[in-house]
Write a protein that holds these residues in place. Structure first.
Motif, PDB file in Angstrom:
ATOM      1  N   MET A  85      51.311  35.178  36.816  1.00  0.00           N
ATOM      2  CA  MET A  85      52.149  35.300  37.420  1.00  0.00           C
ATOM      3  C   MET A  85      52.349  36.351  37.970  1.00  0.00           C
ATOM      4  O   MET A  85      52.718  37.172  38.675  1.00  0.00           O
ATOM      5  CB  MET A  85      52.833  34.407  36.814  1.00  0.00           C
ATOM      6  CG  MET A  85      54.348  34.035  37.798  1.00  0.00           C
ATOM      7  SD  MET A  85      53.500  33.132  39.147  1.00  0.00           S
ATOM      8  CE  MET A  85      54.088  31.052  38.424  1.00  0.00           C
ATOM      9  N   ALA A  86      52.630  36.916  36.391  1.00  0.00           N
ATOM     10  CA  ALA A  86      53.057  39.599  37.103  1.00  0.00           C
ATOM     11  C   ALA A  86      51.702  39.876  38.376  1.00  0.00           C
ATOM     12  O   ALA A  86      52.529  40.147  38.357  1.00  0.00           O
ATOM     13  CB  ALA A  86      53.395  39.643  35.606  1.00  0.00           C
ATOM     14  N   GLN A  87      51.024  39.546  37.905  1.00  0.00           N
ATOM     15  CA  GLN A  87      49.664  39.657  39.230  1.00  0.00           C
ATOM     16  C   GLN A  87      49.876  39.036  40.722  1.00  0.00           C
ATOM     17  O   GLN A  87      49.772  40.204  41.433  1.00  0.00           O
ATOM     18  CB  GLN A  87      48.047  39.884  38.395  1.00  0.00           C
ATOM     19  CG  GLN A  87      47.787  39.969  37.019  1.00  0.00           C
ATOM     20  CD  GLN A  87      46.045  39.622  36.726  1.00  0.00           C
ATOM     21  OE1 GLN A  87      46.639  38.424  36.930  1.00  0.00           O
ATOM     22  NE2 GLN A  87      45.680  40.928  35.917  1.00  0.00           N
ATOM     23  N   LEU A  88      49.753  38.193  40.227  1.00  0.00           N
ATOM     24  CA  LEU A  88      50.646  37.064  41.503  1.00  0.00           C
ATOM     25  C   LEU A  88      51.894  37.642  41.968  1.00  0.00           C
ATOM     26  O   LEU A  88      51.861  38.432  43.451  1.00  0.00           O
ATOM     27  CB  LEU A  88      50.707  35.724  41.782  1.00  0.00           C
ATOM     28  CG  LEU A  88      49.124  35.160  41.385  1.00  0.00           C
ATOM     29  CD1 LEU A  88      49.532  33.162  41.104  1.00  0.00           C
ATOM     30  CD2 LEU A  88      48.052  35.311  42.692  1.00  0.00           C
ATOM     31  N   GLN A  89      52.558  38.188  41.479  1.00  0.00           N
ATOM     32  CA  GLN A  89      54.447  38.786  41.695  1.00  0.00           C
ATOM     33  C   GLN A  89      53.651  40.291  42.531  1.00  0.00           C
ATOM     34  O   GLN A  89      54.772  40.062  43.373  1.00  0.00           O
ATOM     35  CB  GLN A  89      55.087  38.398  40.776  1.00  0.00           C
ATOM     36  CG  GLN A  89      55.633  37.238  40.395  1.00  0.00           C
ATOM     37  CD  GLN A  89      56.880  36.576  38.935  1.00  0.00           C
ATOM     38  OE1 GLN A  89      56.706  37.375  38.857  1.00  0.00           O
ATOM     39  NE2 GLN A  89      56.972  35.581  39.643  1.00  0.00           N
ATOM     40  N   ALA A  90      53.488  41.399  41.656  1.00  0.00           N
ATOM     41  CA  ALA A  90      52.684  42.433  42.147  1.00  0.00           C
ATOM     42  C   ALA A  90      52.434  42.957  43.612  1.00  0.00           C
ATOM     43  O   ALA A  90      52.400  43.189  44.186  1.00  0.00           O
ATOM     44  CB  ALA A  90      52.325  42.597  41.263  1.00  0.00           C
ATOM     45  N   ALA A  91      51.557  41.315  43.701  1.00  0.00           N
ATOM     46  CA  ALA A  91      50.871  41.495  45.211  1.00  0.00           C
ATOM     47  C   ALA A  91      51.705  40.762  45.884  1.00  0.00           C
ATOM     48  O   ALA A  91      51.227  40.788  47.374  1.00  0.00           O
ATOM     49  CB  ALA A  91      49.546  40.772  44.790  1.00  0.00           C
ATOM     50  N   GLY A  92      53.102  40.275  45.879  1.00  0.00           N
ATOM     51  CA  GLY A  92      54.084  39.610  46.984  1.00  0.00           C
ATOM     52  C   GLY A  92      53.381  38.404  47.038  1.00  0.00           C
ATOM     53  O   GLY A  92      53.684  37.868  48.155  1.00  0.00           O
ATOM     54  N   LEU A  93      53.090  37.545  46.323  1.00  0.00           N
ATOM     55  CA  LEU A  93      51.720  36.228  46.519  1.00  0.00           C
ATOM     56  C   LEU A  93      52.524  35.155  45.272  1.00  0.00           C
ATOM     57  O   LEU A  93      53.282  35.655  44.340  1.00  0.00           O
ATOM     58  CB  LEU A  93      50.081  36.247  46.171  1.00  0.00           C
ATOM     59  CG  LEU A  93      49.451  37.222  46.844  1.00  0.00           C
ATOM     60  CD1 LEU A  93      48.136  37.355  46.592  1.00  0.00           C
ATOM     61  CD2 LEU A  93      49.945  36.875  48.237  1.00  0.00           C
ATOM     62  N   SER A  94      52.096  34.044  45.559  1.00  0.00           N
ATOM     63  CA  SER A  94      53.090  32.574  44.809  1.00  0.00           C
ATOM     64  C   SER A  94      51.319  31.904  44.998  1.00  0.00           C
ATOM     65  O   SER A  94      50.208  31.735  45.509  1.00  0.00           O
ATOM     66  CB  SER A  94      53.686  32.207  45.074  1.00  0.00           C
ATOM     67  OG  SER A  94      54.932  32.707  45.242  1.00  0.00           O
ATOM     68  N   PRO A  95      51.754  31.052  43.257  1.00  0.00           N
ATOM     69  CA  PRO A  95      50.576  29.862  43.098  1.00  0.00           C
ATOM     70  C   PRO A  95      51.040  29.907  44.047  1.00  0.00           C
ATOM     71  O   PRO A  95      52.023  28.764  44.733  1.00  0.00           O
ATOM     72  CB  PRO A  95      51.040  29.016  42.250  1.00  0.00           C
ATOM     73  CG  PRO A  95      51.839  30.265  40.736  1.00  0.00           C
ATOM     74  CD  PRO A  95      52.848  31.061  42.562  1.00  0.00           C
ATOM     75  N   GLY A  96      49.548  28.803  45.296  1.00  0.00           N
ATOM     76  CA  GLY A  96      49.449  27.791  45.911  1.00  0.00           C
ATOM     77  C   GLY A  96      48.881  29.003  47.480  1.00  0.00           C
ATOM     78  O   GLY A  96      48.601  27.619  48.767  1.00  0.00           O
ATOM     79  N   ASP A  97      48.972  29.858  47.042  1.00  0.00           N
ATOM     80  CA  ASP A  97      49.414  30.828  48.637  1.00  0.00           C
ATOM     81  C   ASP A  97      47.375  31.058  49.065  1.00  0.00           C
ATOM     82  O   ASP A  97      47.277  30.761  50.526  1.00  0.00           O
ATOM     83  CB  ASP A  97      49.867  32.215  48.690  1.00  0.00           C
ATOM     84  CG  ASP A  97      51.271  32.568  48.111  1.00  0.00           C
ATOM     85  OD1 ASP A  97      51.964  31.244  48.450  1.00  0.00           O
ATOM     86  OD2 ASP A  97      52.003  33.424  48.413  1.00  0.00           O
ATOM     87  N   GLY A  98      46.495  30.530  48.292  1.00  0.00           N
ATOM     88  CA  GLY A  98      45.640  30.712  48.402  1.00  0.00           C
ATOM     89  C   GLY A  98      45.055  29.815  49.221  1.00  0.00           C
ATOM     90  O   GLY A  98      43.852  30.087  50.501  1.00  0.00           O
ATOM     91  N   ALA A  99      45.594  28.741  48.499  1.00  0.00           N
ATOM     92  CA  ALA A  99      45.054  27.012  49.873  1.00  0.00           C
ATOM     93  C   ALA A  99      46.149  27.278  51.349  1.00  0.00           C
ATOM     94  O   ALA A  99      45.393  26.628  52.043  1.00  0.00           O
ATOM     95  CB  ALA A  99      45.624  26.211  48.683  1.00  0.00           C
TER      96      ALA A  99
END
Length: 303
Positions: free
Chosen positions: A79-93
């Motif tokens: 979650m920290a890695q995603l937040q640092a990239a400005g992303l959230s769970p599910g954004d890839g889909a």
């Protein structure tokens, strides 16, 4: 007194320095800077409530940083890695072809390598982060189970039970770390039992009755999580074997003599601090430790 809290206006705030080797986990997605500390409002004017919230946040950060250092797979790291990239769970889909998503996955799996080099084997942590990005599913951890149990009002509000609950969970997280629930095993339950036993001060450690009380602070939480999170797993704490459970109640502690109590009270008057006030009050009244400590704290200067 709780650490890491400070007042500002009519609100309490949480402030804590981030260890150098863990700052990457808190990188700001806009500025790309790795902060030296975490600082945020606890959104309460009540000091007691702020202290409880701060303890919860401290435990969460400790588990996150420990998992990062030890190389454990932890959804909070993902979650920290995603937040640092400005992303959230599910954004890839949702946005599979956007540059932030594709660039993040390339970096995550070290795909920016020289054409003559073989890419490195992706770590389990990288695989979990990718799965969270692409599916939106965030694995539940022990802390999630604990928080859900409290949220549903299943934890006793009696002060002594709350203290025992917190001690039991501190021991469990010390044994397991904040692992995902699907990785919780019978071995973890047995190690928890052994750890509780060794925490006792006597020659044989804590007895079976104490171990059973601590298990009752953990097992129902896992049962709640299995039901509420709809997990396909058994509770490894159900039916765990408690060594020497059939030995019965151990010999009670002997009482202090009158001379011993008098000596203790004299030392308390000499020292004259908050802890000694509590000890002296217990020796005079026979009151419960939690109640006496609360009264002593209220009478402490400046509190």
């Amino acid at each position: 007194m709780c650490q890491h809290i400070e007042p500002k206006g009519n609100r309490w705030y949480y402030r804590r320095r981030i260890p150098q080797d863990c700052r990457e986990l808190h990188r700001d997605p806009q500025s790309k800077k790795a902060p030296e500390q975490v600082y945020f409002s606890l959104k309460t004017a009540d000091k007691a409530e702020a202290s409880k919230l701060a303890v919860s946040h401290t435990r969460r950060f400790d588990a996150l940083w420990k998992a990062h250092r030890e190389g454990n797979v932890d959804p909070k790291i993902s979650m920290a890695q995603l937040q640092a990239a400005g992303l959230s769970p599910g954004d890839g889909a949702k946005y599979p072809d956007l540059d932030p998503v594709t660039d993040f996955i390339d970096d995550l799996f070290d795909r920016r390598f020289d054409q003559w080099e073989e890419p490195s084997e992706p770590s389990r942590q990288a695989m979990m982060t990718r799965d969270m990005l692409m599916t939106g599913n965030v694995p539940k951890t022990l802390s999630d189970a604990r928080d859900k149990h409290i949220e549903l009002g299943k934890r006793s509000k009696e002060p002594k039970q709350v203290q025992q609950f917190e001690r039991a969970w501190a021991i469990l997280l010390e044994v397991t770390g904040d692992i995902t629930l699907n990785n919780l095993t019978r071995d973890h339950a047995n190690r928890f039992v052994r750890k509780v036993i060794t925490r006792g001060k006597g020659p044989n450690g804590n007895g079976p009755a104490t171990v059973e009380r601590y298990l009752k602070q953990v097992s129902p939480v896992i049962t709640t999580a299995i039901r509420e999170f709809e997990l396909s797993m058994n509770n490894p704490f159900v039916g765990v074997v408690i060594p020497n459970k059939a030995e019965g109640q151990r010999k009670p502690r002997e009482s202090f003599t009158s001379n011993e109590i008098k000596t203790i009270q004299e030392r308390c008057r000499d020292k004259n601090d908050q802890r000694r006030w509590a000890i002296a009050m217990i020796s005079d009244t026979g009151g419960r430790v939690a109640n006496v400590v609360e009264i002593a704290g209220q009478r402490a200067p400046g509190m």
